[in-house]
Scaffold this motif. Structure first.
Motif, PDB file in Angstrom:
ATOM      1  N   ASN A 260       0.826  -1.206   0.000  1.00 47.57           N
ATOM      2  CA  ASN A 260       0.000   0.000   0.000  1.00 47.57           C
ATOM      3  C   ASN A 260       0.860   1.256   0.000  1.00 47.57           C
ATOM      4  OD1 ASN A 260      -2.333  -1.562   0.072  1.00 47.57           O
ATOM      5  ND2 ASN A 260      -2.447  -1.537   2.296  1.00 47.57           N
ATOM      6  N   ARG A 261       1.959   1.227   0.739  1.00 49.24           N
ATOM      7  CA  ARG A 261       2.840   2.393   0.782  1.00 49.24           C
ATOM      8  C   ARG A 261       3.438   2.670  -0.596  1.00 49.24           C
ATOM      9  NH1 ARG A 261       7.765   3.854   0.635  1.00 49.24           N
ATOM     10  NH2 ARG A 261       8.419   1.719   0.218  1.00 49.24           N
ATOM     11  N   GLU A 262       3.845   1.618  -1.310  1.00 46.57           N
ATOM     12  CA  GLU A 262       4.426   1.804  -2.634  1.00 46.57           C
ATOM     13  C   GLU A 262       3.384   2.300  -3.636  1.00 46.57           C
ATOM     14  OE1 GLU A 262       6.531  -1.481  -4.190  1.00 46.57           O
ATOM     15  OE2 GLU A 262       7.988  -1.587  -2.551  1.00 46.57           O
ATOM     16  N   MET A 263       2.147   1.852  -3.508  1.00 51.04           N
ATOM     17  CA  MET A 263       1.115   2.227  -4.465  1.00 51.04           C
ATOM     18  C   MET A 263       0.677   3.678  -4.313  1.00 51.04           C
ATOM     19  SD  MET A 263      -1.306  -1.176  -4.470  1.00 51.04           S
ATOM     20  CE  MET A 263      -2.530  -0.383  -5.522  1.00 51.04           C
ATOM     21  N   GLU A 264       0.965   4.295  -3.180  1.00 51.42           N
ATOM     22  CA  GLU A 264       0.527   5.669  -2.955  1.00 51.42           C
ATOM     23  C   GLU A 264       1.187   6.646  -3.921  1.00 51.42           C
ATOM     24  OE1 GLU A 264       1.411   6.359   1.091  1.00 51.42           O
ATOM     25  OE2 GLU A 264      -0.277   5.170   1.850  1.00 51.42           O
ATOM     26  N   ASN A 265       2.389   6.335  -4.383  1.00 55.36           N
ATOM     27  CA  ASN A 265       3.089   7.189  -5.347  1.00 55.36           C
ATOM     28  C   ASN A 265       3.446   6.353  -6.570  1.00 55.36           C
ATOM     29  OD1 ASN A 265       4.609   8.985  -6.796  1.00 55.36           O
ATOM     30  ND2 ASN A 265       6.296   9.091  -5.325  1.00 55.36           N
ATOM     31  N   PRO A 266       2.621   6.388  -7.618  1.00 57.03           N
ATOM     32  CA  PRO A 266       2.877   5.545  -8.794  1.00 57.03           C
ATOM     33  C   PRO A 266       3.922   6.100  -9.738  1.00 57.03           C
ATOM     34  CG  PRO A 266       0.861   6.804  -9.112  1.00 57.03           C
ATOM     35  CD  PRO A 266       1.348   7.120  -7.721  1.00 57.03           C
ATOM     36  N   PHE A 267       4.522   7.255  -9.421  1.00 59.27           N
ATOM     37  CA  PHE A 267       5.446   7.905 -10.343  1.00 59.27           C
ATOM     38  C   PHE A 267       6.900   7.805  -9.901  1.00 59.27           C
ATOM     39  CE2 PHE A 267       1.464  10.528 -10.462  1.00 59.27           C
ATOM     40  CZ  PHE A 267       1.005  10.042 -11.684  1.00 59.27           C
ATOM     41  N   GLY A 268       7.180   6.978  -8.911  1.00 62.16           N
ATOM     42  CA  GLY A 268       8.534   6.889  -8.383  1.00 62.16           C
ATOM     43  C   GLY A 268       9.393   5.868  -9.105  1.00 62.16           C
ATOM     44  N   TYR A 269      10.373   5.322  -8.371  1.00 60.60           N
ATOM     45  CA  TYR A 269      11.337   4.377  -8.936  1.00 60.60           C
ATOM     46  C   TYR A 269      11.151   2.950  -8.425  1.00 60.60           C
ATOM     47  CZ  TYR A 269      14.016   8.362 -10.692  1.00 60.60           C
ATOM     48  OH  TYR A 269      14.411   9.493 -11.362  1.00 60.60           O
ATOM     49  N   ASP A 270      10.132   2.718  -7.608  1.00 57.29           N
ATOM     50  CA  ASP A 270       9.905   1.360  -7.119  1.00 57.29           C
ATOM     51  C   ASP A 270       9.567   0.429  -8.277  1.00 57.29           C
ATOM     52  OD1 ASP A 270      10.331   2.085  -4.475  1.00 57.29           O
ATOM     53  OD2 ASP A 270       8.240   2.699  -4.199  1.00 57.29           O
ATOM     54  N   ASP A 271       9.862  -0.851  -8.095  1.00 57.78           N
ATOM     55  CA  ASP A 271       9.607  -1.827  -9.158  1.00 57.78           C
ATOM     56  C   ASP A 271       8.132  -1.898  -9.535  1.00 57.78           C
ATOM     57  OD1 ASP A 271      12.284  -2.559  -9.339  1.00 57.78           O
ATOM     58  OD2 ASP A 271      12.096  -4.037  -7.734  1.00 57.78           O
TER      59      ASP A 271
END
Length: 306
Positions: A260-271
């Motif tokens: 959920n934490r990763e999905m909050e910002n879809p424009f970053g560098y996470d996989d």
């Protein structure tokens, strides 16, 4: 069929895009704490019991499940809004590039270079939007698409994509004053330009309205407290299996919270974020393919302005 099954099994165990490396230490700590509680509980000379009834954890389990469900829905909505806004932006830019390439009449030989410059400005708008959403400054990606003077001008601005939209709009007005396009074509191009800016604002809304930090921290604290309370609920029924079971449940809860934490910002560098770099490269190739198409000699007669 067997090959597909093996591929699916390897895919399930891959580390790229997984939250396992992120939550591994916390899961391991919860599992070790469960093993410690089970070890203390099984001491024969212990004067008291560490076990509590399983039913005592029913209400906390329901509360944690509801909070995680709400957090998941919120995170997914933010990710979906970002994906839709970015997709609409790329589609609008493609339509705008097609309009410019086909509709703008080339009166003088120098008009072709000006048109190509503007079409590359459309790609620069997408690239600048990506950099703007990531909080990055103008780099070599834009230097390939813009002149040195314009790159230097963008470096001093807080919203480079907006300035690029001004340059594109000025080009439309200039071509209308030269009668290279008519009023209908001008209105259509400005409408697409408005959509580009609207999609930029929609992407900014996702970034600039994050989930309140207190809310995210509070949920993470509640999940950790719940995970460390699990051994006391399970040690009476599972004994030495308490550690592995606690680790498994902790992995599910902490992993979901991290997703959920990763999905909050879809424009970053996470996989698991949107592949913005790949999308920008594809956009550039699409535009280059478009401008490589030669228009027929009678094209301008068919699209002549009134």
């Amino acid at each position: 069929m067997e090959t597909k099954r093996r591929q699916g099994f390897r895919w399930a165990l891959q580390q790229k895009g997984s939250v396992v490396p992120v939550v591994f230490k916390q899961v391991l700590l919860c599992g070790l704490f469960g093993f410690f509680i089970s070890s203390v509980h099984n001491l024969r000379n212990l004067g008291f019991s560490l076990s509590v009834p399983l039913w005592a954890g029913v209400i906390p389990t329901i509360v944690i499940a509801l909070l995680l469900a709400i957090r998941t829905q919120t995170a997914y909505e933010r990710f979906l809004e970002g994906r839709k806004s970015w997709g609409n932006l790329t589609n609008t830019v493609r339509n705008q590039a097609r309009q410019v390439w086909v509709a703008v009449r080339e009166i003088e030989p120098a008009d072709r270079a000006k048109k190509l410059e503007t079409i590359r400005l459309l790609v620069a708008f997408v690239v600048a939007t990506k950099l703007h959403l990531r909080g990055e400054t103008v780099n070599s990606e834009l230097e390939y698409l813009l002149s040195t003077e314009r790159c230097l001008e963008l470096k001093n601005l807080t919203n480079p994509p907006l300035q690029i939209s001004f340059w594109i709009g000025n080009y439309f007005q200039e071509q209308y004053s030269r009668k290279s396009i008519n009023s209908t074509q001008l209105a259509a191009m400005h409408k697409l330009l408005d959509r580009m800016v609207n999609n930029l604002g929609a992407c900014e809304r996702v970034i600039k309205t994050p989930v309140p930090l207190a809310d995210a921290l509070h949920l993470r604290e509640l999940v950790l407290i719940y995970c460390f309370s699990l051994p006391f609920q399970m040690v009476g029924a599972f004994f030495w299996l308490t550690g592995p079971i606690v680790a498994l449940i902790s992995f599910a809860l902490l992993g979901l919270e991290e997703i959920n934490r990763e999905m909050e910002n879809p424009f970053g560098y996470d996989d698991n974020d949107l592949p913005l770099d790949l999308n920008c490269d594809i956009m550039l190739h699409n535009i280059e393919d478009l401008i490589s198409q030669e228009l027929s000699p009678d094209h301008w007669e068919l699209t002549s302005v009134n």
